[in-house]
Design a protein around this motif. Structure first.
Motif, mmCIF file in Angstrom:
data_model
loop_
_atom_site.group_PDB
_atom_site.id
_atom_site.type_symbol
_atom_site.label_atom_id
_atom_site.label_comp_id
_atom_site.label_asym_id
_atom_site.label_seq_id
_atom_site.Cartn_x
_atom_site.Cartn_y
_atom_site.Cartn_z
ATOM 1 N N ALA A 1 -17.778 5.398 -8.673
ATOM 2 C CA ALA A 1 -19.079 4.491 -9.495
ATOM 3 C C ALA A 1 -18.599 3.624 -9.747
ATOM 4 N N SER B 1 -23.018 -0.008 -13.143
ATOM 5 C CA SER B 1 -23.777 0.342 -12.788
ATOM 6 C C SER B 1 -24.375 1.392 -14.186
ATOM 7 N N LYS C 1 -33.214 1.554 -15.980
ATOM 8 C CA LYS C 1 -33.045 0.601 -14.886
ATOM 9 C C LYS C 1 -33.833 -0.977 -14.781
ATOM 10 N N LEU D 1 -26.566 3.674 -14.310
ATOM 11 C CA LEU D 1 -26.881 5.439 -13.196
ATOM 12 C C LEU D 1 -25.734 5.868 -12.824
ATOM 13 N N GLY D 2 -24.894 4.624 -12.178
ATOM 14 C CA GLY D 2 -23.563 4.885 -11.452
ATOM 15 C C GLY D 2 -22.854 6.096 -12.603
ATOM 16 N N GLU E 1 -22.656 10.028 -5.153
ATOM 17 C CA GLU E 1 -23.119 9.079 -6.485
ATOM 18 C C GLU E 1 -25.306 8.181 -6.061
ATOM 19 N N GLY E 2 -25.425 7.717 -6.919
ATOM 20 C CA GLY E 2 -26.634 8.423 -7.344
ATOM 21 C C GLY E 2 -27.328 6.700 -7.361
#
Lengths: 141, 89
Positions: free
Chosen positions: B42, B46, A100, B48-49, A140-141
């Protein structure tokens, strides 16, 4: 653009950067690893971090230092270089956080915003598989 | 808004490098792109999503795209998945 340093015990920083870059298909991701060998004396280790920080600072607007372990020597040494609003430090890095961070840097996100975002994403990416596998599913993260 | 159901067909599923490729394509478009499995949804922009979907081989995936360039976005994402993310198996 934001500068990013990854500082760790042993070769962890280099490995983290290699793996994240490989996943993203980006040769270095614009991230500079600083590995602190076990046998390196602390003043030499601090100098190693300081030199890399200076190099990154010259071509960046704000620098984020990601370190492996709060309380460990690499973090303690990095903390001596902390400059509020200019050089910020996030400890307990993980691979999702680093991925990220590379994307956040590319997006041109400013330092303060990046720190808050990466802390949130790094923590949110810790998943207990048993929760995901339960009938209710995970979030969801 | 357009949607299409596809099946993840590469051996390793929607793993990290595959997810990165998909996210990279999704980000080339203005349209909002989401991926939904039978368990969760998701944002396809993203990484990570997308990774939280943990979509293994044979997982049905609904691609929803909403925006001015939605048709091309859907086409490219569908092609990437059906091409097994270029992995050959």
């Amino acid at each position: 653009m934001l500068g990013i340093l990854v500082v760790s015990h042993g070769n962890l920083a280099q490995e983290f950067v290699d793996v994240a870059s490989r996943i993203l298909g980006d040769p270095d991701g614009g991230v500079s690893p600083v590995c602190i060998p076990w046998e390196l004396e602390s003043s030499a280790a601090k100098e190693k971090i300081r030199k890399m920080l200076k190099k990154v600072q010259e071509k960046s607007e704000g620098v984020l230092i990601l370190t492996d372990l709060f309380g460990g020597t690499p973090t303690n040494l990095a903390m001596t270089l902390y400059q509020p609003g200019k050089v910020e430090i996030l400890t307990g890095m993980n691979l999702p956080m680093l991925i990220k961070a590379i994307l956040t840097r590319k997006a041109g996100t400013p330092l303060a915003e990046a720190v808050a975002l990466l802390r949130e994403k790094g923590q949110g990416a810790i998943v207990s598989v048993s929760e995901v596998m339960s009938p209710e599913g995970g979030e969801e993260g | 808004m357009i949607r299409k159901e596809v099946t993840v067909c590469n051996r390793l599923g929607l793993h990290a490098r595959a997810a990165a490729k998909l996210v990279q394509i999704a980000n080339q478009f203005q349209a909002q792109v989401s991926l939904t499995t039978n368990q969760m949804c998701a944002d396809a922009k993203s990484i990570l999503g997308v990774l939280t979907l943990a979509a293994a081989k044979d997982t049905p995936l609904i691609i929803e795209v909403d925006g001015p360039d939605e048709a091309e976005a859907l086409s490219q994402i569908e092609h990437l998945i059906q091409d097994r993310f270029g992995e050959g198996e």
